[in-house]
Scaffold this motif. Structure first.
Motif, PDB file in Angstrom:
ATOM      1  N   ALA A 161     -10.112  -0.416   1.300  1.00 57.65           N
ATOM      2  CA  ALA A 161      -8.871   0.313   1.552  1.00 57.65           C
ATOM      3  C   ALA A 161      -8.050  -0.471   2.571  1.00 57.65           C
ATOM      4  CB  ALA A 161      -9.152   1.719   2.073  1.00 57.65           C
ATOM      5  N   TYR A 162      -6.909  -1.006   2.123  1.00 57.89           N
ATOM      6  CA  TYR A 162      -6.017  -1.712   3.033  1.00 57.89           C
ATOM      7  C   TYR A 162      -5.029  -0.719   3.623  1.00 57.89           C
ATOM      8  CZ  TYR A 162      -1.925  -4.173   4.697  1.00 57.89           C
ATOM      9  OH  TYR A 162      -0.867  -4.575   5.469  1.00 57.89           O
ATOM     10  N   GLU A 163      -5.067  -0.568   4.936  1.00 58.85           N
ATOM     11  CA  GLU A 163      -4.151   0.327   5.639  1.00 58.85           C
ATOM     12  C   GLU A 163      -3.502  -0.408   6.802  1.00 58.85           C
ATOM     13  OE1 GLU A 163      -5.460   4.819   5.334  1.00 58.85           O
ATOM     14  OE2 GLU A 163      -6.846   3.704   6.601  1.00 58.85           O
ATOM     15  N   PRO A 164      -2.246  -0.806   6.655  1.00 57.82           N
ATOM     16  CA  PRO A 164      -1.574  -1.386   7.817  1.00 57.82           C
ATOM     17  C   PRO A 164      -1.550  -0.365   8.945  1.00 57.82           C
ATOM     18  CG  PRO A 164       0.000  -0.856   6.070  1.00 57.82           C
ATOM     19  CD  PRO A 164      -1.360  -0.667   5.491  1.00 57.82           C
ATOM     20  N   VAL A 165      -2.121  -0.720  10.075  1.00 58.69           N
ATOM     21  CA  VAL A 165      -2.288   0.244  11.167  1.00 58.69           C
ATOM     22  C   VAL A 165      -0.955   0.845  11.587  1.00 58.69           C
ATOM     23  CG1 VAL A 165      -3.142   0.544  13.525  1.00 58.69           C
ATOM     24  CG2 VAL A 165      -4.363  -0.959  11.946  1.00 58.69           C
ATOM     25  N   TRP A 166       0.096   0.048  11.503  1.00 61.68           N
ATOM     26  CA  TRP A 166       1.411   0.504  11.936  1.00 61.68           C
ATOM     27  C   TRP A 166       2.027   1.516  10.977  1.00 61.68           C
ATOM     28  CZ3 TRP A 166       4.806  -1.110   8.144  1.00 61.68           C
ATOM     29  CH2 TRP A 166       4.379  -2.203   7.361  1.00 61.68           C
ATOM     30  N   ALA A 167       1.406   1.736   9.823  1.00 61.93           N
ATOM     31  CA  ALA A 167       1.957   2.676   8.841  1.00 61.93           C
ATOM     32  C   ALA A 167       1.114   3.939   8.691  1.00 61.93           C
ATOM     33  CB  ALA A 167       2.081   1.999   7.484  1.00 61.93           C
ATOM     34  N   ILE A 168       0.060   4.074   9.496  1.00 60.23           N
ATOM     35  CA  ILE A 168      -0.825   5.235   9.369  1.00 60.23           C
ATOM     36  C   ILE A 168      -0.282   6.388  10.202  1.00 60.23           C
ATOM     37  CG2 ILE A 168      -3.158   6.124   9.718  1.00 60.23           C
ATOM     38  CD1 ILE A 168      -4.187   3.297   9.402  1.00 60.23           C
ATOM     39  N   GLY A 169       0.152   7.430   9.536  1.00 55.56           N
ATOM     40  CA  GLY A 169       0.626   8.618  10.221  1.00 55.56           C
ATOM     41  C   GLY A 169       1.935   8.454  10.966  1.00 55.56           C
ATOM     42  N   THR A 170       2.632   7.342  10.716  1.00 54.39           N
ATOM     43  CA  THR A 170       3.876   7.079  11.443  1.00 54.39           C
ATOM     44  C   THR A 170       5.110   7.405  10.614  1.00 54.39           C
ATOM     45  OG1 THR A 170       3.984   4.792  10.651  1.00 54.39           O
ATOM     46  CG2 THR A 170       2.760   5.194  12.694  1.00 54.39           C
ATOM     47  N   GLY A 171       4.905   7.593   9.317  1.00 53.65           N
ATOM     48  CA  GLY A 171       6.047   7.770   8.427  1.00 53.65           C
ATOM     49  C   GLY A 171       6.578   6.449   7.915  1.00 53.65           C
ATOM     50  N   LYS A 172       6.140   5.344   8.538  1.00 52.92           N
ATOM     51  CA  LYS A 172       6.545   4.016   8.077  1.00 52.92           C
ATOM     52  C   LYS A 172       5.662   3.610   6.903  1.00 52.92           C
ATOM     53  CE  LYS A 172       7.960   2.415  12.672  1.00 52.92           C
ATOM     54  NZ  LYS A 172       7.726   1.402  13.739  1.00 52.92           N
ATOM     55  N   VAL A 173       6.262   2.980   5.917  1.00 50.18           N
ATOM     56  CA  VAL A 173       5.522   2.533   4.749  1.00 50.18           C
ATOM     57  C   VAL A 173       5.820   1.056   4.527  1.00 50.18           C
ATOM     58  CG1 VAL A 173       5.081   2.917   2.303  1.00 50.18           C
ATOM     59  CG2 VAL A 173       5.801   4.827   3.736  1.00 50.18           C
ATOM     60  N   ALA A 174       4.790   0.294   4.223  1.00 50.72           N
ATOM     61  CA  ALA A 174       5.026  -1.101   3.877  1.00 50.72           C
ATOM     62  C   ALA A 174       5.910  -1.164   2.637  1.00 50.72           C
ATOM     63  CB  ALA A 174       3.695  -1.793   3.617  1.00 50.72           C
ATOM     64  N   THR A 175       6.789  -2.141   2.581  1.00 45.91           N
ATOM     65  CA  THR A 175       7.650  -2.284   1.412  1.00 45.91           C
ATOM     66  C   THR A 175       6.796  -2.665   0.206  1.00 45.91           C
ATOM     67  OG1 THR A 175       8.042  -4.645   1.747  1.00 45.91           O
ATOM     68  CG2 THR A 175       9.519  -3.101   2.889  1.00 45.91           C
ATOM     69  N   PRO A 176       7.295  -2.418  -1.003  1.00 47.73           N
ATOM     70  CA  PRO A 176       6.540  -2.842  -2.188  1.00 47.73           C
ATOM     71  C   PRO A 176       6.210  -4.332  -2.157  1.00 47.73           C
ATOM     72  CG  PRO A 176       8.280  -1.334  -2.829  1.00 47.73           C
ATOM     73  CD  PRO A 176       8.487  -1.630  -1.374  1.00 47.73           C
ATOM     74  N   GLU A 177       7.133  -5.128  -1.636  1.00 40.38           N
ATOM     75  CA  GLU A 177       6.900  -6.572  -1.556  1.00 40.38           C
ATOM     76  C   GLU A 177       5.757  -6.893  -0.581  1.00 40.38           C
ATOM     77  OE1 GLU A 177      10.709  -5.612  -3.165  1.00 40.38           O
ATOM     78  OE2 GLU A 177       9.872  -5.087  -1.196  1.00 40.38           O
ATOM     79  N   GLN A 178       5.730  -6.184   0.551  1.00 40.13           N
ATOM     80  CA  GLN A 178       4.649  -6.394   1.516  1.00 40.13           C
ATOM     81  C   GLN A 178       3.303  -5.968   0.932  1.00 40.13           C
ATOM     82  OE1 GLN A 178       6.422  -4.047   4.696  1.00 40.13           O
ATOM     83  NE2 GLN A 178       6.674  -5.874   5.970  1.00 40.13           N
ATOM     84  N   VAL A 179       3.294  -4.844   0.232  1.00 36.49           N
ATOM     85  CA  VAL A 179       2.063  -4.358  -0.388  1.00 36.49           C
ATOM     86  C   VAL A 179       1.576  -5.344  -1.445  1.00 36.49           C
ATOM     87  CG1 VAL A 179       1.051  -2.541  -1.824  1.00 36.49           C
ATOM     88  CG2 VAL A 179       2.567  -1.936   0.083  1.00 36.49           C
TER      89      VAL A 179
END
Length: 240
Positions: A161-179
């Motif tokens: 499970a890849y979870e960018p720490v900065w996007a967990i529970g923050t409302g921020k989502v990695a862009t489709p390109e970043q994913v």
């Protein structure tokens, strides 16, 4: 590769609330387009396992210790999870790493033990915002996979499970390109290490962004936090 929709409830839902959720969720669970996995809190594990018996829903623990029994106050036993009917153990979540000081060495021991019990480890990896901004994402993920899988069996089930720490529970989502870029990198690292495993994305996944994210290369499903706490929101994600 099969899709997996996993729910990490963290420290939410009492046993009574857990039973009520699954009684409702079982009515719609057949709509899911992939495997369903829920990680309730430890105290609600038995309630979850009992309530989902005979359904298409799998249960796992959010954490376990690297040994099944002993003088380890406050820890969870993977053997107990198995006896309750669980199938998965979440390992190395960023909150376990950051708040409870779990090291890659301890995580590697957990992965190996869980596999040896016949359960499936879901190994979490991810970079902080500072690491991403410093262009260290690949290096961080490669290190977490190299060390976290150091004792793993390549022939036994494994989920990443890849979870960018900065996007967990923050409302921020990695862009489709970043994913797309990061999941392709993770797939490449796993291939180099000799592993084949589904790679889930986690980080503020919701019903409105799930269709776009699932369409990215090497995204085999999601590990969902807040949006998994309600039946309606999670089933919308699990039907993409």
């Amino acid at each position: 590769m099969k899709k997996i929709f996993a729910a990490n409830w963290k420290l939410h839902k009492t046993p009574a609330e857990t039973r009520a959720f699954f009684k409702s969720f079982k009515e719609v669970s057949a709509k899911a387009t992939g495997e369903l996995v829920f990680f309730p809190s430890a105290i609600s594990l038995e309630a979850a396992c009992d309530t989902v018996k005979g359904s298409n829903i799998h249960i796992g623990a959010q954490n376990c210790y690297a040994q099944n029994q002993g003088a380890f106050t406050g820890e969870n036993s993977a053997q107990v999870v198995k006896e309750l009917g669980g199938d998965y153990i979440l390992i190395g979540h960023s909150e376990r790493r950051q708040l409870f000081g779990e090291t890659d060495g301890l995580i590697a021991e957990k992965v190996a033990m869980v596999q040896n019990l016949g359960l499936t480890p879901m190994l979490c990896i991810g970079e902080t915002l500072q690491e991403r901004e410093a262009a260290h994402t690949f290096r961080v993920l490669e290190t977490q996979l190299l060390l976290g899988l150091a004792k793993a069996d390549k022939s036994k089930p494994l989920v990443i499970a890849y979870e960018p720490v900065w996007a967990i529970g923050t409302g921020k989502v990695a862009t489709p390109e970043q994913v797309a870029e990061t999941h392709t990198d993770v797939h490449g690292i796993l291939t180099k290490l000799g592993f084949t495993a589904p790679i889930l994305y986690g980080g503020s996944v919701k019903a409105d962004n799930a269709p776009t994210l699932i369409a990215q290369p090497h995204v085999s499903g999601f590990l969902v936090g807040g949006a998994s706490l309600e039946v309606d929101s999670f089933i919308k994600i699990a039907t993409v």
